[in-house]
Design an enzyme around this catalytic site. Sequence first.
Site, PDB file in Angstrom:
ATOM      1  N   HIS A 155      36.166  40.676  28.309  1.00  0.00           N
ATOM      2  CA  HIS A 155      36.390  40.483  29.775  1.00  0.00           C
ATOM      3  C   HIS A 155      36.221  38.914  30.054  1.00  0.00           C
ATOM      4  O   HIS A 155      34.917  38.400  30.192  1.00  0.00           O
ATOM      5  CB  HIS A 155      35.557  41.251  30.652  1.00  0.00           C
ATOM      6  CG  HIS A 155      35.946  41.268  32.108  1.00  0.00           C
ATOM      7  ND1 HIS A 155      36.845  40.174  32.519  1.00  0.00           N
ATOM      8  CD2 HIS A 155      35.379  41.646  33.278  1.00  0.00           C
ATOM      9  CE1 HIS A 155      36.833  40.247  33.924  1.00  0.00           C
ATOM     10  NE2 HIS A 155      36.049  41.181  34.338  1.00  0.00           N
TER      11      HIS A 155
ATOM     12  N   GLU B 221      39.399  52.528  39.872  1.00  0.00           N
ATOM     13  CA  GLU B 221      40.786  52.278  39.543  1.00  0.00           C
ATOM     14  C   GLU B 221      41.557  53.737  39.523  1.00  0.00           C
ATOM     15  O   GLU B 221      42.467  53.907  39.857  1.00  0.00           O
ATOM     16  CB  GLU B 221      40.979  51.493  38.255  1.00  0.00           C
ATOM     17  CG  GLU B 221      40.857  50.153  38.288  1.00  0.00           C
ATOM     18  CD  GLU B 221      41.404  49.627  37.009  1.00  0.00           C
ATOM     19  OE1 GLU B 221      42.675  49.171  36.691  1.00  0.00           O
ATOM     20  OE2 GLU B 221      40.462  49.320  36.050  1.00  0.00           O
TER      21      GLU B 221
ATOM     22  N   LYS C 216      41.125  44.742  27.777  1.00  0.00           N
ATOM     23  CA  LYS C 216      39.627  44.234  27.671  1.00  0.00           C
ATOM     24  C   LYS C 216      38.706  44.828  26.574  1.00  0.00           C
ATOM     25  O   LYS C 216      37.870  44.608  26.077  1.00  0.00           O
ATOM     26  CB  LYS C 216      38.985  44.460  29.068  1.00  0.00           C
ATOM     27  CG  LYS C 216      39.507  43.610  29.949  1.00  0.00           C
ATOM     28  CD  LYS C 216      38.576  43.870  31.218  1.00  0.00           C
ATOM     29  CE  LYS C 216      39.062  43.045  32.460  1.00  0.00           C
ATOM     30  NZ  LYS C 216      40.495  43.484  32.987  1.00  0.00           N
TER      31      LYS C 216
ATOM     32  N   HIS D 201      42.547  47.028  34.935  1.00  0.00           N
ATOM     33  CA  HIS D 201      41.333  46.006  35.075  1.00  0.00           C
ATOM     34  C   HIS D 201      40.601  46.574  33.845  1.00  0.00           C
ATOM     35  O   HIS D 201      40.185  45.866  33.118  1.00  0.00           O
ATOM     36  CB  HIS D 201      40.836  46.191  36.436  1.00  0.00           C
ATOM     37  CG  HIS D 201      39.885  45.013  36.400  1.00  0.00           C
ATOM     38  ND1 HIS D 201      40.022  43.802  36.263  1.00  0.00           N
ATOM     39  CD2 HIS D 201      38.420  45.102  36.664  1.00  0.00           C
ATOM     40  CE1 HIS D 201      38.897  43.294  36.207  1.00  0.00           C
ATOM     41  NE2 HIS D 201      37.717  43.866  36.480  1.00  0.00           N
TER      42      HIS D 201
ATOM     43  N   CYS E 223      37.210  37.294  39.162  1.00  0.00           N
ATOM     44  CA  CYS E 223      37.955  37.775  37.867  1.00  0.00           C
ATOM     45  C   CYS E 223      39.269  38.128  38.366  1.00  0.00           C
ATOM     46  O   CYS E 223      40.118  38.644  37.522  1.00  0.00           O
ATOM     47  CB  CYS E 223      37.123  39.297  37.516  1.00  0.00           C
ATOM     48  SG  CYS E 223      35.414  38.994  36.996  1.00  0.00           S
TER      49      CYS E 223
ATOM     50  N   PHE F  79      34.456  40.234  41.540  1.00  0.00           N
ATOM     51  CA  PHE F  79      33.175  40.193  42.649  1.00  0.00           C
ATOM     52  C   PHE F  79      33.619  39.483  43.845  1.00  0.00           C
ATOM     53  O   PHE F  79      34.283  38.275  43.739  1.00  0.00           O
ATOM     54  CB  PHE F  79      31.973  39.542  41.720  1.00  0.00           C
ATOM     55  CG  PHE F  79      31.437  40.149  40.759  1.00  0.00           C
ATOM     56  CD1 PHE F  79      31.693  41.388  40.770  1.00  0.00           C
ATOM     57  CD2 PHE F  79      30.232  39.699  40.102  1.00  0.00           C
ATOM     58  CE1 PHE F  79      30.887  42.379  39.529  1.00  0.00           C
ATOM     59  CE2 PHE F  79      29.628  40.438  39.192  1.00  0.00           C
ATOM     60  CZ  PHE F  79      29.909  41.705  38.913  1.00  0.00           C
TER      61      PHE F  79
END
Length: 419
Positions: A345, A319, A340, A308, A168, A404
């Site tokens: 996403h 975060e 997002k 994010h 990502c 990931f």
Amino acid sequence: MRRVVVTGIGAVAPGGTTREQFWDRIVSGKPATRRVTFFDATQYRSQVAAEADFDPVAAGLTPQEIRRNDRYGQFALVASVEAVTDAELDAGTWDGDRAGVALGSAVGATMRLEEEYVVLSDHGRKWEVDGHYAMPFMYSVFVPSAVATEVAVKHGAHGPAAVVSTGCTSGIDAIGLAAQQIEQGDVDVMICGGTESPISPISFACFDAIRATSPRNDDPEGASRPFDAERQGFVMGEGCAVLVLEELEHARRRGARIYCEVTGYANHANAFHMTGLHPDGMELSRAVDEAMAQARCNPEDIGYINAHGSGTKQNDRHETGAFKRSLNGAAYRIPISSIKSVIGHSLGAIGALEMAACALVIDRGAIPPTANLTTRDPECDLDYTPLVAREAHVDNVLSVGSGFGGFQSAMIFSRLKEL
């Protein structure tokens, strides 16, 4: 060190398939999430997605380009044309040998590969597939590098071409790679960004298995809820953003309009866990610290943070911890938001869409809100700009990504200033 600036932006996203539509949508705070229409998703725990209303013919692609490219490749071609046009570049204003391409994608041609597997395996009934039924461009669909090739051919860019796949963070990392190649003197212009079209049964099955996506199927527009106490996971999206990066003097010589400067970028692997994160944000804060050092920014210099903000409890807490760790008391004063919440996403594309948003924040003087943020989470106690956009003069924007595999990235865009 050669300086790098943004001179062109193109976007294909849910709720808006051009740069201006994308900007208007994220500033409006109106989510583009809905129940899945691309396939029958009733068997899945999560049945919502952020789909782009994209028509490749209306977007100007030829029948040949449509035939040989998966949807994510079509996105990249269309967004790259918009970005290059926005930058006012053409064969007479650049040297193709000094121009390159860097694009990010986490999962590649997911949609076309699944469609072809269904045909070749007779809907999964045959263990040994019959290659005679494969489409003639199956190889280029299968190989992720083909998307960079397509964009390079489209624009006559004969310099370095690469596809970055770091989960990502792929989109932000592709922009980082492009900036580094200009800084090093390898090229003067880079067409860069990220593209993804993962809304397919196999992708939904994978994220269902780890319960990462939101099951809020009765409220699709409210399903993506970053930093909200009632969040239940992320909403899968799709899309693409392409930026034109140029060496500063190259842009000045041709009188280019400059959105902002790329002043800091860092990427780290946490070497900890495929999907797990420390709640204190240690790994992400390392990337933030390094990007700020490159940009010569103090915490109080940051005017906006594009988070994010995936809407998973683990990421949102991570975060929040990272911002406090790196920015100290300033973390409580800086407006933060997650787009997002509006466009979902889009995996390897989202980092590029977020950097496009950051460039526009500096250019337009407005901060997009975090949609659906109605219930305060005591563990996410920073200013996450709930529901409504704000006017603001911003000189330095920080954007972060987490992927990931343990990838942690941070990038800073700054208003152009003389040193």
